[in-house]
Design an enzyme around this catalytic site. Structure first.
Site, PDB file in Angstrom:
ATOM      1  N   THR A  14       0.889  -1.158   0.066  1.00  0.00           N
ATOM      2  CA  THR A  14      -0.179   0.009  -0.079  1.00  0.00           C
ATOM      3  C   THR A  14       0.782   1.508   0.116  1.00  0.00           C
ATOM      4  O   THR A  14       0.832   2.102  -0.795  1.00  0.00           O
ATOM      5  CB  THR A  14      -0.921  -0.125   1.266  1.00  0.00           C
ATOM      6  OG1 THR A  14      -1.643  -1.145   1.420  1.00  0.00           O
ATOM      7  CG2 THR A  14      -2.161   1.090   1.115  1.00  0.00           C
ATOM      8  N   GLU A 131       8.186  10.166   9.757  1.00  0.00           N
ATOM      9  CA  GLU A 131       7.044  10.996   9.904  1.00  0.00           C
ATOM     10  C   GLU A 131       5.928  10.055   9.603  1.00  0.00           C
ATOM     11  O   GLU A 131       4.837  10.433  10.299  1.00  0.00           O
ATOM     12  CB  GLU A 131       7.256  12.142   8.989  1.00  0.00           C
ATOM     13  CG  GLU A 131       5.970  13.175   8.777  1.00  0.00           C
ATOM     14  CD  GLU A 131       6.067  13.759  10.311  1.00  0.00           C
ATOM     15  OE1 GLU A 131       6.913  14.719  10.528  1.00  0.00           O
ATOM     16  OE2 GLU A 131       5.062  13.622  10.784  1.00  0.00           O
ATOM     17  N   VAL A 134       3.375   7.765  12.303  1.00  0.00           N
ATOM     18  CA  VAL A 134       2.405   8.416  13.377  1.00  0.00           C
ATOM     19  C   VAL A 134       1.435   9.273  12.538  1.00  0.00           C
ATOM     20  O   VAL A 134       1.979  10.612  12.058  1.00  0.00           O
ATOM     21  CB  VAL A 134       3.267   9.152  14.587  1.00  0.00           C
ATOM     22  CG1 VAL A 134       2.347   9.817  15.350  1.00  0.00           C
ATOM     23  CG2 VAL A 134       4.190   8.374  15.091  1.00  0.00           C
ATOM     24  N   GLY A 189     -12.973  -2.225   4.343  1.00  0.00           N
ATOM     25  CA  GLY A 189     -11.374  -2.166   4.017  1.00  0.00           C
ATOM     26  C   GLY A 189     -10.639  -1.132   5.223  1.00  0.00           C
ATOM     27  O   GLY A 189      -9.773  -0.823   4.814  1.00  0.00           O
ATOM     28  N   LYS A 207       2.409   4.239  18.312  1.00  0.00           N
ATOM     29  CA  LYS A 207       2.430   5.608  17.938  1.00  0.00           C
ATOM     30  C   LYS A 207       2.636   6.666  19.250  1.00  0.00           C
ATOM     31  O   LYS A 207       3.616   7.253  19.007  1.00  0.00           O
ATOM     32  CB  LYS A 207       1.222   6.029  17.180  1.00  0.00           C
ATOM     33  CG  LYS A 207       1.044   5.223  15.781  1.00  0.00           C
ATOM     34  CD  LYS A 207      -0.296   5.267  15.241  1.00  0.00           C
ATOM     35  CE  LYS A 207      -0.406   4.525  14.185  1.00  0.00           C
ATOM     36  NZ  LYS A 207      -1.819   4.474  13.425  1.00  0.00           N
TER      37      LYS A 207
HETATM   38  N1  LIG Z   1      -1.154   1.034   5.165  1.00  0.00           N
HETATM   39  C1  LIG Z   1      -1.021   2.281   5.721  1.00  0.00           C
HETATM   40  O1  LIG Z   1      -2.085   3.154   5.652  1.00  0.00           O
HETATM   41  C2  LIG Z   1       0.023   2.519   6.550  1.00  0.00           C
HETATM   42  C3  LIG Z   1       0.043   4.008   7.450  1.00  0.00           C
HETATM   43  C4  LIG Z   1       1.052   4.127   8.213  1.00  0.00           C
HETATM   44  C5  LIG Z   1       2.006   3.339   8.254  1.00  0.00           C
HETATM   45  N2  LIG Z   1       2.341   2.291   7.655  1.00  0.00           N
HETATM   46  C6  LIG Z   1       3.500   1.267   8.067  1.00  0.00           C
HETATM   47  O2  LIG Z   1       3.851   1.142   6.372  1.00  0.00           O
HETATM   48  C7  LIG Z   1       4.503   0.080   6.415  1.00  0.00           C
HETATM   49  C8  LIG Z   1       4.013  -0.790   5.086  1.00  0.00           C
HETATM   50  O3  LIG Z   1       2.904  -0.935   5.208  1.00  0.00           O
HETATM   51  P1  LIG Z   1       1.696  -1.377   4.080  1.00  0.00           P
HETATM   52  O4  LIG Z   1       0.197  -0.912   4.392  1.00  0.00           O
HETATM   53  O5  LIG Z   1       2.394  -0.685   2.717  1.00  0.00           O
HETATM   54  O6  LIG Z   1       1.750  -2.906   3.994  1.00  0.00           O
HETATM   55  P2  LIG Z   1       1.833  -3.927   2.904  1.00  0.00           P
HETATM   56  O7  LIG Z   1       0.683  -3.401   1.786  1.00  0.00           O
HETATM   57  O8  LIG Z   1       1.668  -5.328   3.653  1.00  0.00           O
HETATM   58  O9  LIG Z   1       3.223  -3.941   2.082  1.00  0.00           O
HETATM   59  C9  LIG Z   1       4.161  -4.702   2.540  1.00  0.00           C
HETATM   60  C10 LIG Z   1       5.127  -4.884   1.566  1.00  0.00           C
HETATM   61  O10 LIG Z   1       6.614  -5.294   1.895  1.00  0.00           O
HETATM   62  C11 LIG Z   1       6.700  -6.474   0.956  1.00  0.00           C
HETATM   63  N3  LIG Z   1       7.549  -7.513   2.086  1.00  0.00           N
HETATM   64  C12 LIG Z   1       7.060  -8.212   2.895  1.00  0.00           C
HETATM   65  N4  LIG Z   1       8.046  -9.048   3.429  1.00  0.00           N
HETATM   66  C13 LIG Z   1       9.129  -8.875   2.623  1.00  0.00           C
HETATM   67  C14 LIG Z   1      10.351  -9.590   2.709  1.00  0.00           C
HETATM   68  N5  LIG Z   1      10.710 -10.375   3.425  1.00  0.00           N
HETATM   69  N6  LIG Z   1      11.258  -9.047   1.547  1.00  0.00           N
HETATM   70  C15 LIG Z   1      10.915  -8.073   0.626  1.00  0.00           C
HETATM   71  N7  LIG Z   1       9.545  -7.611   0.759  1.00  0.00           N
HETATM   72  C16 LIG Z   1       8.753  -7.853   1.899  1.00  0.00           C
HETATM   73  C17 LIG Z   1       5.743  -7.173   0.488  1.00  0.00           C
HETATM   74  O11 LIG Z   1       5.920  -7.677  -0.714  1.00  0.00           O
HETATM   75  P3  LIG Z   1       4.793  -8.475  -1.733  1.00  0.00           P
HETATM   76  O12 LIG Z   1       4.152  -7.247  -2.293  1.00  0.00           O
HETATM   77  O13 LIG Z   1       5.569  -9.007  -2.954  1.00  0.00           O
HETATM   78  O14 LIG Z   1       4.018  -9.228  -0.824  1.00  0.00           O
HETATM   79  C18 LIG Z   1       4.772  -5.721   0.338  1.00  0.00           C
HETATM   80  O15 LIG Z   1       5.100  -5.297  -0.827  1.00  0.00           O
HETATM   81  C19 LIG Z   1       4.407  -0.752   7.961  1.00  0.00           C
HETATM   82  O16 LIG Z   1       5.261  -0.466   8.615  1.00  0.00           O
HETATM   83  C20 LIG Z   1       2.993  -0.192   8.228  1.00  0.00           C
HETATM   84  O17 LIG Z   1       2.870  -0.017   9.763  1.00  0.00           O
HETATM   85  C21 LIG Z   1       1.018   1.779   6.743  1.00  0.00           C
END
Ligand SMILES: NC(=O)c1ccc[n+]([C@@H]2O[C@H](COP(=O)([O-])OP(=O)(O)OC[C@H]3O[C@@H](n4cnc5c(N)ncnc54)[C@H](OP(=O)(O)O)[C@@H]3O)[C@@H](O)[C@H]2O)c1
Length: 434
Positions: A14, A131, A134, A189, A207
């Site tokens: 995401t 940044e 949180v 979602g 956070k």
């Molecule tokens: N989503 C939000 O709104 C949001 C908001 C604030 C902070 N965050 C933070 O941002 C970070 C990412 O969140 P997200 O929502 O983007 O997560 P996500 O959609 O689950 O994406 C995680 C990514 O990491 C990759 N990945 C997982 N294990 C891996 C490994 N061993 N080696 C290489 N790549 C790997 C996955 O690959 P594949 O795609 O190939 O499976 C995927 O592309 C997290 O720390 C989360 O807490 C997210």
């Protein structure tokens, strides 16, 4: 001509795909503001063949994120994999050890390893930007580290989890119970298939842990946080709170008392309906900072999601491109203190209590006697009767300012009365300070 800043992105979910998209869509504007180009050199995720809705062909793909940390053609690693430990932690450490700045949205990793990582960032004179970790698109960390840096901060309160805020808002609007609204949030979602981290308060705790470190110059100490989620809030609590003039919000709270003791906690609280933070609904987040010269600063906005989170990630990258290098938690890591934590039982506040009791004479008198014996005085009381005698009814009260240790002892004693039905009583703090 200034050299471009070369970045690598680990994690293309995401947030990661949002960062790729934002860097492309606002390329010109970002170049002007950063004073140089920002170029993606390499990318990494688990599955190279997954369709991510983007053309990623121009970037070098690596299978192992660790490989990004040592390459000479990368200045900044952007860690968007997530998870408090491996592989994100090893990537972060190795990148910094190799002189690369690191940008992350990973609150879990920083809440658990923030002190050691801040030390490492100082040692290698690199920036560790977080940044996005949180309150997503709200520039809360910049506001505390930079805009409010001349102030002594007294407290920080936050609505930091959009899922919980959405659920509580919908429960109030519809009168439906927690389970039904959670299911609906999952369908839309707004909640994960496994919502434990969100509804159990863990995400908010990660956070507030980081905000407390920033506000008070302390080591992030996740284990010291007292955490209560929203699972036990029912539709009746929301309705009763409204009747008393309050809204229920899940708050992350960090306060320092007059003796310098820190209290960091996550709990559903009652907030007076007239307060601006009580009007922050749906998936929106809020951060309220109280400081000595600036007074009350309330920031609100979108706390998660692809675009707002990418906005915060790219803001950190632009800072690095400009050569800005603020200490991770606002002061050099060697100056971070270990907090002295306030005893939870010594927190004074007003409280909301709900019990389920048998509708029969004498029950209220028994409850009142227990409260009196523990120096707790009732401010407001609502008892709803059923038509038939002896049925179960809720008894709800608010108290005057009381010590939490006394309230907790009362709740235990009242729950043990024969007329009080099984099940935990609901005890919520009324937060007058926001
Ligand atoms: N989503 C939000 O709104 C949001 C908001 C604030 C902070 N965050 C933070 O941002 C970070 C990412 O969140 P997200 O929502 O983007 O997560 P996500 O959609 O689950 O994406 C995680 C990514 O990491 C990759 N990945 C997982 N294990 C891996 C490994 N061993 N080696 C290489 N790549 C790997 C996955 O690959 P594949 O795609 O190939 O499976 C995927 O592309 C997290 O720390 C989360 O807490 C997210």
């Amino acid at each position: 001509m200034t050299t471009p800043l070369r970045i690598a992105i680990a994690g293309l979910g995401t947030v990661g795909t949002g960062v790729v998209r934002l860097l492309a869509e606002n390329k010109e504007l970002i170049r002007t503001r950063a004073g140089r180009d920002i170029e993606i050199t390499a990318i990494c995720a688990r599955d190279k063949n997954r369709d991510r809705g983007l053309d990623l062909g121009a970037y070098d793909w690596v299978d192992n994120p660790q490989a990004l940390a040592t390459r000479d053609d990368i200045d900044v690693v952007v860690e968007l994999i997530g998870g408090s430990d491996e592989p994100a932690l090893a990537l972060t450490k190795t990148a910094m050890q190799n002189g690369k700045s690191l940008v992350t949205a990973n609150k879990a990793m920083l809440a658990h390893h923030g002190a050691a990582l801040a030390m490492m960032a100082d040692e290698h004179t690199v920036m560790l930007g977080f940044e996005a970790s949180v309150a997503g698109g709200i520039p809360a960390i910049k506001a505390i580290k930079d805009g409010l840096s001349a102030n002594t901060i007294r407290s920080v309160y936050g609505i930091l989890n959009g899922t919980c805020n959405y659920i509580l808002t919908e429960m109030r609007r519809t009168g439906h119970d927690f389970v039904g609204i959670l299911k609906q949030a999952q369908e839309k979602g707004y909640a994960e298939a496994d919502p434990t981290f969100d509804i159990g308060g863990i995400d908010t705790a990660h956070k507030i842990c980081l905000l407390a470190a920033l506000c008070f110059g302390t080591h992030p100490d996740f284990d010291a946080i007292s955490i209560t989620g929203i699972e036990k809030i029912n539709a009746e609590d929301i309705e009763f709170a409204e009747d008393f003039g309050y809204r229920i919000k899940l708050l992350g709270i960090a306060t320092k008392d007059d003796h310098g003791a820190l209290s960091v906690r996550v709990e559903p609280c009652l907030i007076d309906q007239s307060r601006p933070i009580a009007a922050v609904d749906d998936v929106y987040n809020a951060v309220l900072i109280q400081s000595d010269f600036a007074g009350r600063t309330l920031l609100t906005g979108r706390g998660a999601g692809q675009a707002p989170t990418a906005s915060a990630v790219v803001a950190d990258i632009i800072d690095i491109a400009k050569g800005i290098k603020l200490p991770v938690f606002g002061v050099a890591a060697k100056h971070l203190n270990t907090a002295r934590n306030a005893a939870p039982e010594d927190i004074y506040a007003r409280y909301y209590l709900r019990f389920t009791v048998q509708d029969k004479p004498g029950t209220i008198a028994d409850i009142s006697a227990i409260l009196r014996d523990h120096n707790v005085s009732i401010k407001g009381l609502i008892q709803r009767s059923r038509d038939e005698d002896g049925g179960l009814v809720p008894v709800v009260m608010t108290t005057h300012r009381s010590r939490y240790g006394d309230i907790s002892a009362c709740a235990t004693a009242i729950a043990a009365l024969p007329a009080v039905s099984d099940g935990d009583p609901c005890v919520l703090r009324i937060t007058d300070e926001v």
